[in-house]
Enzyme design. Structure first.
Site, PDB file in Angstrom:
ATOM      1  N   ARG A  46      57.856 -29.067  65.359  1.00  0.00           N
ATOM      2  CA  ARG A  46      56.853 -30.121  65.538  1.00  0.00           C
ATOM      3  C   ARG A  46      57.273 -31.060  66.671  1.00  0.00           C
ATOM      4  NH1 ARG A  46      53.505 -31.648  61.715  1.00  0.00           N
ATOM      5  NH2 ARG A  46      52.430 -32.443  63.539  1.00  0.00           N
ATOM      6  N   GLN A 103      50.101 -29.246  64.417  1.00  0.00           N
ATOM      7  CA  GLN A 103      50.874 -28.396  63.501  1.00  0.00           C
ATOM      8  C   GLN A 103      50.843 -26.936  63.964  1.00  0.00           C
ATOM      9  OE1 GLN A 103      52.594 -29.091  60.423  1.00  0.00           O
ATOM     10  NE2 GLN A 103      53.234 -26.990  60.781  1.00  0.00           N
ATOM     11  N   ARG A 157      46.578 -40.126  62.866  1.00  0.00           N
ATOM     12  CA  ARG A 157      46.504 -39.347  61.620  1.00  0.00           C
ATOM     13  C   ARG A 157      45.614 -40.115  60.648  1.00  0.00           C
ATOM     14  NH1 ARG A 157      50.736 -36.474  57.625  1.00  0.00           N
ATOM     15  NH2 ARG A 157      50.521 -35.018  59.343  1.00  0.00           N
ATOM     16  N   HIS A 161      44.314 -29.883  61.994  1.00  0.00           N
ATOM     17  CA  HIS A 161      45.719 -30.283  62.206  1.00  0.00           C
ATOM     18  C   HIS A 161      46.272 -29.491  63.398  1.00  0.00           C
ATOM     19  CE1 HIS A 161      49.460 -32.071  61.465  1.00  0.00           C
ATOM     20  NE2 HIS A 161      49.809 -31.536  60.324  1.00  0.00           N
ATOM     21  N   ASP A 198      49.985 -23.683  52.228  1.00  0.00           N
ATOM     22  CA  ASP A 198      49.952 -25.151  52.329  1.00  0.00           C
ATOM     23  C   ASP A 198      49.690 -25.672  50.920  1.00  0.00           C
ATOM     24  OD1 ASP A 198      49.707 -27.793  53.213  1.00  0.00           O
ATOM     25  OD2 ASP A 198      47.701 -27.525  54.052  1.00  0.00           O
ATOM     26  N   CYS A 231      53.582 -25.610  56.331  1.00  0.00           N
ATOM     27  CA  CYS A 231      53.616 -26.799  57.202  1.00  0.00           C
ATOM     28  C   CYS A 231      54.466 -27.916  56.596  1.00  0.00           C
ATOM     29  CB  CYS A 231      52.203 -27.281  57.478  1.00  0.00           C
ATOM     30  SG  CYS A 231      51.249 -27.611  55.985  1.00  0.00           S
TER      31      CYS A 231
HETATM   32  N1   CP Z   1      53.316 -30.897  58.338  1.00  0.00           N
HETATM   33  C1   CP Z   1      53.077 -32.205  58.434  1.00  0.00           C
HETATM   34  O1   CP Z   1      52.118 -32.634  59.082  1.00  0.00           O
HETATM   35  O2   CP Z   1      53.946 -32.983  57.765  1.00  0.00           O
HETATM   36  P1   CP Z   1      53.847 -34.554  57.555  1.00  0.00           P
HETATM   37  O3   CP Z   1      52.704 -34.803  56.599  1.00  0.00           O
HETATM   38  O4   CP Z   1      55.165 -34.943  56.972  1.00  0.00           O
HETATM   39  O5   CP Z   1      53.592 -35.201  58.874  1.00  0.00           O
HETATM   40  N1  NVA Z   2      46.660 -29.963  54.018  1.00  0.00           N
HETATM   41  C1  NVA Z   2      47.718 -30.929  53.918  1.00  0.00           C
HETATM   42  C2  NVA Z   2      48.579 -30.869  55.123  1.00  0.00           C
HETATM   43  C3  NVA Z   2      49.767 -31.789  55.100  1.00  0.00           C
HETATM   44  C4  NVA Z   2      50.583 -31.705  56.340  1.00  0.00           C
HETATM   45  C5  NVA Z   2      47.137 -32.312  53.747  1.00  0.00           C
HETATM   46  O1  NVA Z   2      46.162 -32.637  54.419  1.00  0.00           O
HETATM   47  O2  NVA Z   2      47.641 -33.074  52.914  1.00  0.00           O
END
Ligand code: CP
Ligand code: NVA
Length: 330
Positions: A317, A142, A112, A139, A235, A278
């Site tokens: 997830r 997700q 990540r 992502h 989101d 999400c």
């Molecule tokens: N939805 C998601 O990716 O959540 P986190 O940022 O908590 O991993």
């Molecule tokens: N678009 C958001 C998703 C978080 C899971 C971000 O990148 O912060």
């Protein structure tokens, strides 16, 4: 449900949704449902016995990190959580060298972070499967959970109609557009013109959707856009790493808040409708972000409604991560 997985996924990475064929994506969702049933029945087996996965996280995470850890540990494997402060990634050591070292030790890597290029470099040099747990662009893990949640509720995907409402060019919106297109879910991205997805991304998604006879639309008008939709998805308005955009985003996206009026504008009965996010979400409950300004992308009326499936989605997830790991590592 029997546990079956497609051998074509063995050893494969997932860097973006389009890395999967439509069939492979559908099979992963079905495997995730079967793995959920297996866990719900009390089975924690050894499908991932002694497998080890490195979790390289440049950005913070509640769901992705813990979904991965629980998925692996459920089935007899182990994870190692590595932040930028723990390893030399990209500072004292190149991403390619880090990849070559970790690939000699671990069976797979979940990443990540910021740059899509980093996850691509990890995949290119590590020699083991690499999964994208969120970058600035995508992502994909997700979206597997999102589609699983739709299948749980509706029993099928093809022909459903989903509206994504909010920041139309962020990582989740990009991957969701492709996931819906590959599953035959009609997709409407309700977003201001300033935040519309790149024309090349939309054209690619339309080509994927055409195979299933489904559509990909972009609409600046959320009330018109959600009409007839079984699903509204939103989101955050300010993604991780874009904090300096907060003021402008709040101004642009206020008219795109998901509230009771917008849900009613679908014209779809509540029994045939779900809300997804999400997470994390800025709803009415006070957080550092909402203390001064109240709800942002969704109100509590929607977030806490019986049709809100956000916590099923979060749980999924874990099942979808497990499906990915089992398919790639066994
Ligand atoms: N939805 C998601 O990716 O959540 P986190 O940022 O908590 O991993
Ligand atoms: N678009 C958001 C998703 C978080 C899971 C971000 O990148 O912060």
């Amino acid at each position: 449900m029997s546990l079956r997985w497609n051998p074509s996924l063995q050893g494969r990475s997932l860097l973006k949704i389009s890395d999967l064929t439509d069939g492979e994506m559908a099979e992963l969702i079905d495997l995730s449902l079967a793995l959920k049933a297996r866990r719900d029945a009390g089975t924690r087996g050894d499908l991932l016995n002694r497998k080890q996965v490195a979790l390289i996280f440049e950005k913070s995470s509640t769901r992705t990190r813990n979904a991965a850890s629980c998925a692996i540990r459920d089935e007899g494997g182990a994870t190692e959580y590595l932040t930028r402060n723990d390893i030399h990634l990209g500072s004292k050591e190149s991403v390619a060298d880090t990849a070559r070292v970790l690939g000699r030790m671990f069976d797979g890597i979940l990443f990540r972070g910021f740059s899509q290029k980093t996850v691509e470099t990890l995949a290119r040099f590590s020699g083991v499967p690499v999964w994208n747990g969120l970058t600035d662009e995508a992502h994909p893990t997700q979206i597997l959970a999102d589609l699983m949640t739709l299948k749980q509720k509706f029993g099928l995907l093809k022909g459903l109609k989903l509206a994504y409402v909010g920041d139309g060019r962020n990582n989740v919106a990009n991957s969701l557009m492709n996931g819906c297109a590959k599953a035959g879910v009609h997709y409407v991205n309700c977003t201001p013109p300033e935040l519309a997805p790149a024309a090349t991304r939309v054209a690619a998604a339309r080509a994927m959707a055409a195979v299933h006879g489904s559509t990909v639309e972009i609409s600046a008008d959320p009330i018109a856009g959600v009409k007839g939709c079984n699903v509204i998805y939103t989101d955050v308005w300010v993604s991780m790493g874009e904090e300096n955009q907060k003021e402008n985003r709040l101004k642009l996206l206020r008219p795109y808040q998901v509230n009771g009026d917008l849900v009613r504008a679908t014209g779809v009965p509540e029994s045939e409708f779900i809300f997804l996010h999400c997470l994390p979400a800025f709803h009415d409950t006070q957080t550092d972000m909402t203390r001064d300004c109240g709800a942002l992308e969704v109100t509590d009326e929607v977030f806490e409604a019986p049709y809100s499936r956000v916590f099923d989605e979060a749980e999924n997830r874990m099942h979808t991560m497990k499906a990915l790991f089992v398919s790639a590592l066994t």
